[in-house]
Design a protein around this motif. Structure first.
Motif, PDB file in Angstrom:
ATOM      1  N   GLN A 208       2.849   9.947  -2.541  1.00  0.00           N
ATOM      2  CA  GLN A 208       4.014   9.104  -2.262  1.00  0.00           C
ATOM      3  C   GLN A 208       3.615   7.866  -1.456  1.00  0.00           C
ATOM      4  O   GLN A 208       4.073   6.749  -1.736  1.00  0.00           O
ATOM      5  CB  GLN A 208       5.065   9.905  -1.491  1.00  0.00           C
ATOM      6  CG  GLN A 208       6.313   9.123  -1.148  1.00  0.00           C
ATOM      7  CD  GLN A 208       7.147   9.825  -0.083  1.00  0.00           C
ATOM      8  OE1 GLN A 208       6.619  10.298   0.912  1.00  0.00           O
ATOM      9  NE2 GLN A 208       8.446   9.911  -0.325  1.00  0.00           N
ATOM     10  N   ASN A 209       2.742   8.062  -0.483  1.00  0.00           N
ATOM     11  CA  ASN A 209       2.320   6.959   0.389  1.00  0.00           C
ATOM     12  C   ASN A 209       1.390   5.977  -0.302  1.00  0.00           C
ATOM     13  O   ASN A 209       1.329   4.806   0.070  1.00  0.00           O
ATOM     14  CB  ASN A 209       1.631   7.518   1.636  1.00  0.00           C
ATOM     15  CG  ASN A 209       2.594   8.249   2.553  1.00  0.00           C
ATOM     16  OD1 ASN A 209       3.773   7.907   2.613  1.00  0.00           O
ATOM     17  ND2 ASN A 209       2.106   9.260   3.248  1.00  0.00           N
ATOM     18  N   LEU A 212       3.056   3.627  -4.405  1.00  0.00           N
ATOM     19  CA  LEU A 212       4.378   3.145  -4.010  1.00  0.00           C
ATOM     20  C   LEU A 212       5.223   2.667  -5.188  1.00  0.00           C
ATOM     21  O   LEU A 212       6.435   2.512  -5.054  1.00  0.00           O
ATOM     22  CB  LEU A 212       4.232   2.013  -2.987  1.00  0.00           C
ATOM     23  CG  LEU A 212       3.569   2.401  -1.665  1.00  0.00           C
ATOM     24  CD1 LEU A 212       3.401   1.176  -0.777  1.00  0.00           C
ATOM     25  CD2 LEU A 212       4.368   3.482  -0.956  1.00  0.00           C
ATOM     26  N   GLU A 213       4.609   2.418  -6.334  1.00  0.00           N
ATOM     27  CA  GLU A 213       5.372   1.931  -7.489  1.00  0.00           C
ATOM     28  C   GLU A 213       6.214   3.037  -8.127  1.00  0.00           C
ATOM     29  O   GLU A 213       7.186   2.758  -8.832  1.00  0.00           O
ATOM     30  CB  GLU A 213       4.432   1.356  -8.555  1.00  0.00           C
ATOM     31  CG  GLU A 213       3.613   0.161  -8.091  1.00  0.00           C
ATOM     32  CD  GLU A 213       2.285   0.589  -7.459  1.00  0.00           C
ATOM     33  OE1 GLU A 213       2.134   1.794  -7.162  1.00  0.00           O
ATOM     34  OE2 GLU A 213       1.431  -0.284  -7.271  1.00  0.00           O
ATOM     35  N   ASP A 215       8.899   6.080  -8.683  1.00  0.00           N
ATOM     36  CA  ASP A 215      10.280   6.266  -8.219  1.00  0.00           C
ATOM     37  C   ASP A 215      10.600   7.720  -7.881  1.00  0.00           C
ATOM     38  O   ASP A 215      11.379   7.989  -6.971  1.00  0.00           O
ATOM     39  CB  ASP A 215      11.255   5.775  -9.298  1.00  0.00           C
ATOM     40  CG  ASP A 215      11.135   4.289  -9.540  1.00  0.00           C
ATOM     41  OD1 ASP A 215      11.500   3.520  -8.637  1.00  0.00           O
ATOM     42  OD2 ASP A 215      10.657   3.887 -10.617  1.00  0.00           O
ATOM     43  N   LYS A 231      14.738   9.944   1.252  1.00  0.00           N
ATOM     44  CA  LYS A 231      13.627   9.095   0.840  1.00  0.00           C
ATOM     45  C   LYS A 231      13.021   8.428   2.070  1.00  0.00           C
ATOM     46  O   LYS A 231      13.736   8.001   2.959  1.00  0.00           O
ATOM     47  CB  LYS A 231      14.117   8.028  -0.140  1.00  0.00           C
ATOM     48  CG  LYS A 231      13.004   7.152  -0.705  1.00  0.00           C
ATOM     49  CD  LYS A 231      13.565   6.115  -1.645  1.00  0.00           C
ATOM     50  CE  LYS A 231      12.472   5.238  -2.208  1.00  0.00           C
ATOM     51  NZ  LYS A 231      12.991   4.176  -3.088  1.00  0.00           N
ATOM     52  N   GLN A 232      11.674   8.351   2.116  1.00  0.00           N
ATOM     53  CA  GLN A 232      11.020   7.628   3.190  1.00  0.00           C
ATOM     54  C   GLN A 232      11.261   6.134   3.005  1.00  0.00           C
ATOM     55  O   GLN A 232      11.785   5.688   1.995  1.00  0.00           O
ATOM     56  CB  GLN A 232       9.530   7.946   3.189  1.00  0.00           C
ATOM     57  CG  GLN A 232       9.220   9.394   3.552  1.00  0.00           C
ATOM     58  CD  GLN A 232       7.729   9.663   3.647  1.00  0.00           C
ATOM     59  OE1 GLN A 232       6.921   8.769   3.449  1.00  0.00           O
ATOM     60  NE2 GLN A 232       7.375  10.888   3.946  1.00  0.00           N
ATOM     61  N   LYS A 233      10.822   5.371   4.008  1.00  0.00           N
ATOM     62  CA  LYS A 233      11.040   3.920   3.956  1.00  0.00           C
ATOM     63  C   LYS A 233      10.451   3.319   2.685  1.00  0.00           C
ATOM     64  O   LYS A 233      11.037   2.454   2.049  1.00  0.00           O
ATOM     65  CB  LYS A 233      10.420   3.270   5.192  1.00  0.00           C
ATOM     66  CG  LYS A 233      10.671   1.772   5.283  1.00  0.00           C
ATOM     67  CD  LYS A 233      10.102   1.200   6.561  1.00  0.00           C
ATOM     68  CE  LYS A 233      10.352  -0.299   6.652  1.00  0.00           C
ATOM     69  NZ  LYS A 233       9.790  -0.881   7.887  1.00  0.00           N
ATOM     70  N   ASP A 234       9.254   3.766   2.322  1.00  0.00           N
ATOM     71  CA  ASP A 234       8.619   3.316   1.094  1.00  0.00           C
ATOM     72  C   ASP A 234       8.230   4.528   0.265  1.00  0.00           C
ATOM     73  O   ASP A 234       8.006   5.608   0.793  1.00  0.00           O
ATOM     74  CB  ASP A 234       7.359   2.489   1.404  1.00  0.00           C
ATOM     75  CG  ASP A 234       7.688   1.195   2.139  1.00  0.00           C
ATOM     76  OD1 ASP A 234       8.541   0.445   1.637  1.00  0.00           O
ATOM     77  OD2 ASP A 234       7.107   0.964   3.212  1.00  0.00           O
ATOM     78  N   GLY A 235       8.139   4.323  -1.029  1.00  0.00           N
ATOM     79  CA  GLY A 235       7.648   5.393  -1.882  1.00  0.00           C
ATOM     80  C   GLY A 235       8.734   6.127  -2.623  1.00  0.00           C
ATOM     81  O   GLY A 235       9.926   5.858  -2.502  1.00  0.00           O
ATOM     82  N   SER A 261      17.616  -1.606  -4.897  1.00  0.00           N
ATOM     83  CA  SER A 261      16.857  -0.361  -4.752  1.00  0.00           C
ATOM     84  C   SER A 261      17.758   0.846  -4.943  1.00  0.00           C
ATOM     85  O   SER A 261      18.987   0.741  -4.890  1.00  0.00           O
ATOM     86  CB  SER A 261      16.183  -0.320  -3.381  1.00  0.00           C
ATOM     87  OG  SER A 261      17.140  -0.501  -2.365  1.00  0.00           O
TER      88      SER A 261
END
Length: 355
Positions: A208-209, A212-213, A215, A231-235, A261
């Protein structure tokens, strides 16, 4: 209380189907994901119930189809074992209408020739990081693009490199290396990217980290029961699929603006259902004595009802504020769910032949 929760879960699914069907202009796609079936055709006994089984999976999938919804049907891996009736599993998956199986390390470590069995499957076998040792060529398809309601969804299969393959002719490439390469390939071919991952949850978080592309990531190597996550901030969103085929993870994605998003509304929807259930229990045809047994003697019914109604309105308003939403529904394949007849017949016929 357990059956009560199952009833409300099934009732909410019926409402989900009805709501989707009412708005023909809604742009959305539904993904249903299973995993860790481990060769089991029939339900297994657990502490609380008898859960799982391919016939119950078929019942849930058919409920979507009856409402005009064509879900993307995925298996995240760990489907086969050496002792399983592999031909019957493939027949059942064909009948259910599966689209993709992520071939994990355990699947490939069985004594079966999966390349030969793949020919009888009406669904795709994928793996983005299992290759032939000598040629470094992929053993299965690296990805599949599935189209739904104008959306192109890429399905990518990855397996943890911590696994050891029995057959020396196969090799597992580090998943993030393969993942980056495949995500770059599908970047202009797809609108959303789904990773089916055979590995533990900690390794899924690493993916996930680093990828990042993507979903969505559905994890089959972790036997922990699924739950609704933030969901984390990114990923990507990460979801476990549980163990022994006891669950279906239903993912409903609604898109109103492709430039915005995705927002996970699962917790809010669960809160809405919880409040509605409490209101139902409180305002139903129950005596004061029954209500006291449920909520306690000092329960201020008018005040609490007003508070719950206020919270329900507030939650509904919050849900209306989001543009692009994702809702995860964790469906327990409990005994309250009927077995689908055609799948039951396939399993019974196979069992009778073995006798």
């Amino acid at each position: 209380m357990y059956n009560h929760r199952i009833f409300f879960s099934l009732f909410s699914l019926i409402l989900l189907f009805s709501c989707i069907n009412m708005d023909k202009e809604t742009r959305m796609f539904v993904i249903t994901t299973t995993g860790n079936v481990k060769g089991l055709l029939n339900p297994v006994k657990t502490k609380y119930d008898v859960r799982g089984g391919l016939a119950r999976k078929a019942t849930i999938i058919n409920n979507y189809k009856k409402e005009g919804i064509k879900p993307i049907i995925l298996d995240a891996g760990n489907l086969f074992t050496d002792s399983c009736d592999i031909n019957t599993i493939i027949k059942c998956y064909n009948k259910i209408g599966y689209n993709v199986l992520n071939v994990g390390a355990n699947d490939l470590s069985t004594s079966f020739n999966l390349k030969l069995l793949e020919k009888s499957a009406e669904f795709s076998f994928v793996s983005s990081n299992i290759v032939y040792t000598e040629s470094q060529e992929p053993v299965f398809k690296e990805y599949v693009i599935i189209k739904r309601n104008g959306f192109r969804i890429a399905i990518i299969g990855l397996t943890s490199s911590s696994y050891k393959l029995k057959a020396k002719k196969y090799k597992i490439i580090e998943p993030t290396l393969s993942g980056r390469k495949i995500l770059q390939k599908v970047k202009n071919l797809s609108d959303y990217q789904v990773i089916l991952f055979d590995g533990n949850y900690k390794n899924a978080e690493k993916i996930q980290n680093e990828l990042l592309e993507a979903d969505f990531i559905f994890v089959s190597g972790d036997i922990t029961p699924p739950r609704k996550n933030h969901k984390q901030k990114d990923g990507a969103f990460i979801q476990r699929v549980g163990d022994l085929g006891q669950f279906i993870i239903s993912t409903k994605t609604i898109i109103d603006n492709e430039d915005s998003s995705l927002i996970d509304i699962s917790v809010l929807v669960e809160r809405k259902r919880f409040i509605e259930e409490k209101l139902f229990l409180t305002t139903g045809n129950r005596s004061n004595k029954q209500l006291e047994q449920l909520f306690g003697e000092n329960y201020d019914f008018p005040k609490k009802i007003n508070h719950m109604q206020s919270e329900l309105i507030k939650t509904k308003k919050q849900l209306l504020n989001f543009t692009n939403t994702v809702e995860f529904t964790i469906i327990q394949l409990a005994s309250i769910i009927q077995d689908e007849n055609e799948i039951t017949q396939i399993i019974n016929t196979a069992s009778n032949k073995l006798k």
